[in-house]
Design a protein around this motif. Structure first.
Motif, PDB file in Angstrom:
ATOM      1  N   GLU A 101      -5.696   8.780   0.606  1.00  0.00           N
ATOM      2  CA  GLU A 101      -4.582   7.337   0.317  1.00  0.00           C
ATOM      3  C   GLU A 101      -3.517   7.628   1.016  1.00  0.00           C
ATOM      4  O   GLU A 101      -2.201   6.998   0.761  1.00  0.00           O
ATOM      5  CB  GLU A 101      -4.841   7.900  -1.357  1.00  0.00           C
ATOM      6  CG  GLU A 101      -6.446   8.144  -2.383  1.00  0.00           C
ATOM      7  CD  GLU A 101      -7.620   8.699  -1.795  1.00  0.00           C
ATOM      8  OE1 GLU A 101      -7.104   9.990  -1.210  1.00  0.00           O
ATOM      9  OE2 GLU A 101      -8.077   8.004  -2.555  1.00  0.00           O
ATOM     10  N   LEU A 143      -2.780   5.118   3.116  1.00  0.00           N
ATOM     11  CA  LEU A 143      -2.257   4.087   2.710  1.00  0.00           C
ATOM     12  C   LEU A 143      -0.254   3.865   2.271  1.00  0.00           C
ATOM     13  O   LEU A 143      -0.033   3.724   2.528  1.00  0.00           O
ATOM     14  CB  LEU A 143      -3.234   4.019   1.777  1.00  0.00           C
ATOM     15  CG  LEU A 143      -3.054   2.574   1.152  1.00  0.00           C
ATOM     16  CD1 LEU A 143      -3.199   1.562   1.960  1.00  0.00           C
ATOM     17  CD2 LEU A 143      -4.048   1.997  -0.364  1.00  0.00           C
ATOM     18  N   LEU A 144      -0.970   5.196   1.521  1.00  0.00           N
ATOM     19  CA  LEU A 144       1.455   5.045   1.019  1.00  0.00           C
ATOM     20  C   LEU A 144       1.895   5.297   1.964  1.00  0.00           C
ATOM     21  O   LEU A 144       3.043   4.831   2.452  1.00  0.00           O
ATOM     22  CB  LEU A 144       0.899   6.162   0.340  1.00  0.00           C
ATOM     23  CG  LEU A 144       0.131   6.760  -1.128  1.00  0.00           C
ATOM     24  CD1 LEU A 144       0.303   7.774  -2.089  1.00  0.00           C
ATOM     25  CD2 LEU A 144       0.255   5.258  -2.137  1.00  0.00           C
ATOM     26  N   ARG A 188       2.364   1.858   3.525  1.00  0.00           N
ATOM     27  CA  ARG A 188       3.632   1.247   2.825  1.00  0.00           C
ATOM     28  C   ARG A 188       4.937   1.723   3.084  1.00  0.00           C
ATOM     29  O   ARG A 188       5.859   1.002   2.901  1.00  0.00           O
ATOM     30  CB  ARG A 188       3.330   1.478   1.773  1.00  0.00           C
ATOM     31  CG  ARG A 188       1.389   0.874   0.924  1.00  0.00           C
ATOM     32  CD  ARG A 188       1.397   1.095  -0.272  1.00  0.00           C
ATOM     33  NE  ARG A 188       0.279   0.881  -0.477  1.00  0.00           N
ATOM     34  CZ  ARG A 188      -0.315   0.765  -1.371  1.00  0.00           C
ATOM     35  NH1 ARG A 188       0.419   1.684  -2.627  1.00  0.00           N
ATOM     36  NH2 ARG A 188      -1.382   0.606  -1.737  1.00  0.00           N
ATOM     37  N   ARG A 233       0.397  -9.612  -6.096  1.00  0.00           N
ATOM     38  CA  ARG A 233      -1.194  -9.096  -6.048  1.00  0.00           C
ATOM     39  C   ARG A 233      -1.445 -10.718  -7.228  1.00  0.00           C
ATOM     40  O   ARG A 233      -0.901 -10.458  -8.194  1.00  0.00           O
ATOM     41  CB  ARG A 233      -0.727  -7.981  -6.593  1.00  0.00           C
ATOM     42  CG  ARG A 233      -1.049  -7.164  -6.064  1.00  0.00           C
ATOM     43  CD  ARG A 233      -1.296  -5.636  -6.470  1.00  0.00           C
ATOM     44  NE  ARG A 233      -1.623  -5.033  -5.890  1.00  0.00           N
ATOM     45  CZ  ARG A 233      -2.752  -3.217  -5.607  1.00  0.00           C
ATOM     46  NH1 ARG A 233      -2.470  -3.006  -6.958  1.00  0.00           N
ATOM     47  NH2 ARG A 233      -2.606  -2.864  -4.913  1.00  0.00           N
ATOM     48  N   ARG A 245       4.730  -5.963  -7.853  1.00  0.00           N
ATOM     49  CA  ARG A 245       4.688  -4.814  -8.100  1.00  0.00           C
ATOM     50  C   ARG A 245       6.017  -3.679  -6.751  1.00  0.00           C
ATOM     51  O   ARG A 245       5.749  -4.018  -5.641  1.00  0.00           O
ATOM     52  CB  ARG A 245       3.249  -4.119  -7.960  1.00  0.00           C
ATOM     53  CG  ARG A 245       3.219  -2.709  -7.368  1.00  0.00           C
ATOM     54  CD  ARG A 245       1.467  -2.046  -7.154  1.00  0.00           C
ATOM     55  NE  ARG A 245       1.854  -0.609  -6.931  1.00  0.00           N
ATOM     56  CZ  ARG A 245       0.520   0.055  -6.726  1.00  0.00           C
ATOM     57  NH1 ARG A 245      -0.141  -0.685  -6.413  1.00  0.00           N
ATOM     58  NH2 ARG A 245       0.975   1.013  -6.613  1.00  0.00           N
ATOM     59  N   TYR A 249       5.683   7.309  -7.383  1.00  0.00           N
ATOM     60  CA  TYR A 249       4.500   7.595  -5.855  1.00  0.00           C
ATOM     61  C   TYR A 249       5.473   8.469  -4.565  1.00  0.00           C
ATOM     62  O   TYR A 249       4.899   9.148  -4.816  1.00  0.00           O
ATOM     63  CB  TYR A 249       4.054   6.330  -5.703  1.00  0.00           C
ATOM     64  CG  TYR A 249       2.799   5.986  -6.378  1.00  0.00           C
ATOM     65  CD1 TYR A 249       3.296   5.455  -7.871  1.00  0.00           C
ATOM     66  CD2 TYR A 249       1.901   5.593  -5.248  1.00  0.00           C
ATOM     67  CE1 TYR A 249       1.750   5.295  -7.844  1.00  0.00           C
ATOM     68  CE2 TYR A 249       0.789   5.081  -5.954  1.00  0.00           C
ATOM     69  CZ  TYR A 249       0.323   4.910  -7.201  1.00  0.00           C
ATOM     70  OH  TYR A 249      -0.282   4.041  -7.466  1.00  0.00           O
ATOM     71  N   ASP A 284       0.427  -1.163 -10.095  1.00  0.00           N
ATOM     72  CA  ASP A 284      -0.957  -0.496 -10.098  1.00  0.00           C
ATOM     73  C   ASP A 284      -1.971  -0.302 -11.471  1.00  0.00           C
ATOM     74  O   ASP A 284      -2.951  -0.895 -11.009  1.00  0.00           O
ATOM     75  CB  ASP A 284      -0.751   1.236  -9.461  1.00  0.00           C
ATOM     76  CG  ASP A 284      -1.963   1.744  -9.663  1.00  0.00           C
ATOM     77  OD1 ASP A 284      -2.511   1.402  -8.732  1.00  0.00           O
ATOM     78  OD2 ASP A 284      -2.811   3.108  -9.757  1.00  0.00           O
TER      79      ASP A 284
HETATM   80  C1  IPM Z   1      -3.510   0.273  -5.339  1.00  0.00           C
HETATM   81  C2  IPM Z   1      -4.725   1.774  -5.097  1.00  0.00           C
HETATM   82  C3  IPM Z   1      -3.456   3.139  -4.061  1.00  0.00           C
HETATM   83  C4  IPM Z   1      -2.614   2.760  -5.358  1.00  0.00           C
HETATM   84  C5  IPM Z   1      -3.883   4.009  -4.184  1.00  0.00           C
HETATM   85  C6  IPM Z   1      -5.661   3.713  -3.274  1.00  0.00           C
HETATM   86  C7  IPM Z   1      -3.395   5.193  -3.336  1.00  0.00           C
HETATM   87  O1  IPM Z   1      -4.811   1.849  -6.428  1.00  0.00           O
HETATM   88  O2  IPM Z   1      -3.549  -0.353  -3.899  1.00  0.00           O
HETATM   89  O3  IPM Z   1      -3.129  -0.543  -6.016  1.00  0.00           O
HETATM   90  O4  IPM Z   1      -2.101   3.741  -6.391  1.00  0.00           O
HETATM   91  O5  IPM Z   1      -1.414   1.997  -5.421  1.00  0.00           O
END
Ligand code: IPM
Ligand code: MG
Length: 369
Positions: A89, A92-93, A96, A106, A134, A141, A248
């Motif tokens: 994770e 991904l973070l 971003r 979304r 969002r 976060y 989220d």
């Molecule tokens: C999302 C996911 C991510 C988040 C996780 C995988 C870090 O749940 O993209 O919604 O919490 O943003």
């Protein structure tokens, strides 16, 4: 000019669903003259296994140089025991944050063909078309300080920080108001201003910003009520704007209204409109490798990529129409299957979308995503 697209399949079902989205991109390149160069790199658990880190320098450099990033999903039980910094994770973070992708769009759009697949009554969800905006690079976060510390009495305490600057609220607010302008001119800002100071400021900034958008009807809702309203009467919403964590949670809830989380794409954009595109579902390790995952959310993410980063609403519309056509024909992956439909696997679904693409003129359908 050729556009560079970085492909990050990630973990679990990520590689399977991304492969189908790549078929769509390659088809548009080979048959519709879309000028794209596709590059591949590792992220998440796959990158941990190969390099020891979920976001290798090389991947980050390629992402910075790309016009857009297409990502599958990250994570899985295999990596859950790792220390936080090395968990998938984090990849991904980290992306971003490093790319400044603060605006996460979304859409929750119910394809009429799937009204029966929702767990909600068809009349509650028929015609559903809402957009969640969002905030994606701030809030709890990323707030500091954060951690787990040991108190004097030996007990441990976990802590995180919810923090938003006015400028951060304002920039996501602008994206939301502009989005509402392109849709039905209604914006609902979701907060917890009855309890949190941070939300109090959020509401104040949104209200002030609203004065510059007199054509958009702004409302405010507490997050607990908004969650209830989403399952009670979701069609009351046009655009919702909210913080990183509330977004989220609300977006998973909104996704389920549409029948399957396997249908929903997303775009994460920075101030220059460059972006990362990914399905909103996760890596689904339980079904990985079985060829049954739904690739449509990833294919619809390609449509968002074409619209938002490549300036090709015509091709975006063609992809969205091709998906609708395939659903019309009754093709369904198991997650969206209902009586009287034909079950297909991941690859067959991807191939069907590509075949349907060939049947269209490219027209801008004014797509809702
Ligand atoms: C999302 C996911 C991510 C988040 C996780 C995988 C870090 O749940 O993209 O919604 O919490 O943003
Ligand atoms: Mg989530």
């Amino acid at each position: 000019m050729s556009h560079k697209i970085l492909i990050l399949p990630g973990d679990g079902i990520g590689p399977e669903i991304v492969a189908e989205a790549v078929k769509v991109l390659e088809h548009l390149r080979d048959r519709r003259g879309l000028q794209v160069e596709l590059e591949h790199a590792l992220v998440g658990g796959a990158a941990v296994d190969a390099t020891g880190t979920p976001l290798p320098e090389e991947t980050l450099a390629l992402a910075r140089a790309a016009d857009a990033v297409l990502l599958g999903a990250v994570g899985g039980p295999r990596w859950e025991g790792l220390e936080r910094e090395r968990r998938p994770e984090r990849g991904l973070l980290g992306l971003r944050s490093a790319l400044g992708l603060f605006a996460n769009l979304r859409p929750a759009l119910l394809y009429p063909q799937l009204a029966q697949a929702s767990t909600l009554k068809a009349e509650v969800v028929a015609g559903l078309d809402l957009m969640i905006v969002r905030e994606l690079t701030g809030g709890i976060y990323f707030g500091r300080p954060r951690g787990i510390r040991t108190l004097e009495n030996g007990e441990r305490e976990g802590f995180n920080t919810l923090v938003y600057r006015e400028s951060e609220i304002e920039r996501i607010g602008r994206v939301a108001f502009e989005t509402a302008r392109r849709r039905h001119h209604r914006l609902c800002s979701v907060d917890k201003a009855n309890v949190l100071e941070c939300s109090e400021l959020w509401r104040e900034v949104m209200t002030r910003l609203g004065e510059a958008y007199p054509d958009v009807e702004l409302s405010h809702m507490y997050v607990d009520n908004a969650t209830m309203q989403l399952v009670r009467a979701p069609k009351q919403f046009d655009v919702m704007v909210t913080t990183n964590m509330f977004g989220d949670i609300l977006s998973d809830c909104a996704a389920m209204l549409t029948g399957s989380i396997g249908m929903l794409p997303s775009a994460s954009l920075n101030a220059e409109g460059r972006g990362m595109y990914e399905p909103i579902h996760g890596s689904a390790p339980d079904i990985a490798g079985r060829g049954i995952a739904n690739p449509l959310a990833t294919i619809l993410s390609v449509a968002m990529l074409l619209r938002h980063s490549l300036g090709r609403p015509d091709l975006a519309g063609a992809v969205e129409q091709a998906v609708a056509r395939v659903l019309d024909r009754g093709l369904r992956t198991p997650d969206i299957a209902t009586a009287g439909t034909r079950q297909v696997g991941t690859a067959e679904m991807g191939d069907a979308v590509v075949a349907a693409l060939d049947e269209f003129e490219h027209t801008d359908t004014g797509g809702r995503t």
